[in-house]
Design an enzyme around this catalytic site. Structure first.
Site, mmCIF file in Angstrom:
data_model
loop_
_atom_site.group_PDB
_atom_site.id
_atom_site.type_symbol
_atom_site.label_atom_id
_atom_site.label_comp_id
_atom_site.label_asym_id
_atom_site.label_seq_id
_atom_site.Cartn_x
_atom_site.Cartn_y
_atom_site.Cartn_z
ATOM 1 C CG ASP A 1 -1.437 1.278 1.641
ATOM 2 O OD1 ASP A 1 -2.098 1.864 0.777
ATOM 3 O OD2 ASP A 1 -1.227 1.749 2.784
ATOM 4 C CG ASP B 1 -1.487 7.849 0.810
ATOM 5 O OD1 ASP B 1 -0.542 8.632 0.731
ATOM 6 O OD2 ASP B 1 -2.445 7.845 0.030
ATOM 7 N NE ARG C 1 -4.004 15.600 2.695
ATOM 8 C CZ ARG C 1 -4.519 14.458 2.228
ATOM 9 N NH1 ARG C 1 -4.539 13.382 2.995
ATOM 10 N NH2 ARG C 1 -4.979 14.352 0.996
ATOM 11 C CB SER D 1 -11.322 11.455 0.505
ATOM 12 O OG SER D 1 -10.233 10.569 0.361
ATOM 13 C CG ASP E 1 -11.143 5.793 -2.039
ATOM 14 O OD1 ASP E 1 -11.106 6.958 -2.485
ATOM 15 O OD2 ASP E 1 -10.147 5.200 -1.580
ATOM 16 C CB THR F 1 -2.086 -11.650 0.642
ATOM 17 O OG1 THR F 1 -3.037 -11.441 1.700
ATOM 18 C CG2 THR F 1 -2.665 -11.182 -0.667
HETATM 19 O O1 M1P Z 1 -4.256 6.014 0.851
HETATM 20 C C1 M1P Z 1 -5.007 5.925 -0.286
HETATM 21 C C2 M1P Z 1 -5.999 7.073 -0.368
HETATM 22 O O2 M1P Z 1 -5.306 8.272 -0.661
HETATM 23 C C3 M1P Z 1 -6.088 9.412 -0.773
HETATM 24 O O3 M1P Z 1 -6.780 9.610 0.437
HETATM 25 P P1 M1P Z 1 -6.860 10.996 1.269
HETATM 26 O O4 M1P Z 1 -6.656 12.112 0.320
HETATM 27 O O5 M1P Z 1 -8.223 10.926 1.895
HETATM 28 O O6 M1P Z 1 -5.775 10.915 2.320
HETATM 29 C C4 M1P Z 1 -7.117 9.242 -1.870
HETATM 30 O O7 M1P Z 1 -6.451 9.248 -3.105
HETATM 31 C C5 M1P Z 1 -7.894 7.960 -1.681
HETATM 32 O O8 M1P Z 1 -8.672 7.706 -2.834
HETATM 33 C C6 M1P Z 1 -6.985 6.787 -1.478
HETATM 34 O O9 M1P Z 1 -7.719 5.631 -1.157
#
Ligand code: M1P
Length: 252
Positions: free
Chosen positions: A15, A17, A146, A184, A186, A231
């Site tokens: 992953d 973020d 943010r 956000s 999804d 996995t």
């Molecule tokens: O970590 C993945 C997420 O990254 C962004 O989330 P946010 O801006 O809320 O931190 C978005 O691109 C989201 O779609 C994605 O799942």
């Protein structure tokens, strides 16, 4: 990328973020260097919720990440690359249909119009090829804004309540509402979560798939792939923890 004795039946799939980078920020040089070393031993791939452009920015910004990683799966794998070759692309518009999409977008805009937050900026709905990203504060907020929303959301559960309302309003639409990042939500068809990318690895004969993610609890966008029997799931708390776990697994 390749090194002598590289095990191409094993992949480390990450992953982005919170796992390789701080949320929506760039990868730190020591994590980047470590991934290069890891790529001499096994296949290395990314599976992010974000679209390809955002993932590419975070992973470096100037190098083509498709040359660097064996696989890049953007939007949960709905946009898929093996090296520089695109091997998959889904289309939300065709799959869901205009009627439901409009109902969803109208509902989300109405709901957000009633929220009072520390601030609101622009791009409250981002339409991607395989998902809709709904962002109450607006995606064009600054890093400071943010961070402010993150604190506010922790206290007031803005997104949790929003997801509940969305689920109640669209119980039979076959849609998943997932909290993947910090600000956000999804929205994508059921099954279009990160497990979607596994089909490509299976087709290519990859036998062992180590998945590393931070949002592995139920409702998080790493949950399904982390729990999937195909996995070996590794829960991490931040990029340094990811590196530490990799050292123990592959370098000790
Ligand atoms: O970590 C993945 C997420 O990254 C962004 O989330 P946010 O801006 O809320 O931190 C978005 O691109 C989201 O779609 C994605 O799942």
């Amino acid at each position: 990328m390749a090194g002598p004795g590289r095990d191409t039946s094993t992949i480390c799939l990450f992953d982005v973020d919170g796992t390789l980078t701080p949320s929506r920020q760039s990868i730190k040089p020591h994590v980047d260097d470590f991934l290069h070393k890891l790529a001499e031993k096994v296949l290395v791939g990314l599976v992010g919720g974000s679209d390809f452009v955002k993932i590419a920015e975070q992973m470096d910004g100037h190098e083509d990440i498709r040359k660097r990683f064996d696989y890049v799966f953007a939007e949960n794998g709905l946009v898929a690359f093996r090296g520089t070759t695109q091997i998959g692309q889904q289309n939300l518009k065709k799959f869901v249909g205009e009627e439901i999409l409009q109902k969803l977008i109208n509902f989300a805009l109405r709901y957000m119009s009633k929220l009072v937050l520390p601030c609101k900026r622009g791009t409250f709905i981002e339409f991607r090829s395989s998902m809709i990203n709904i962002c109450p504060v607006g995606r064009s907020c600054t890093q400071e804004e943010r961070d402010e929303f993150v604190k506010f959301d922790e206290e007031h559960r803005v997104r949790d309540k929003f997801v509940e309302a969305l689920r109640a309003a669209f119980p039979d639409a076959g849609l998943t509402f997932s909290i993947g990042g910090q600000i956000s939500i999804d929205v994508f068809p059921e099954g279009w979560d990160k497990r979607y990318c596994l089909q490509y690895l299976e087709q290519d004969g990859v036998k062992t798939i180590h998945f590393f993610g931070d949002k592995v609890e139920k409702g998080g966008n790493d949950h399904e792939i982390f729990e999937d029997p195909r996995t070996v799931g590794h829960k991490v708390s931040n990029p340094d923890d990811t590196v530490q776990q990799l050292k123990e697994l592959f370098f000790s």
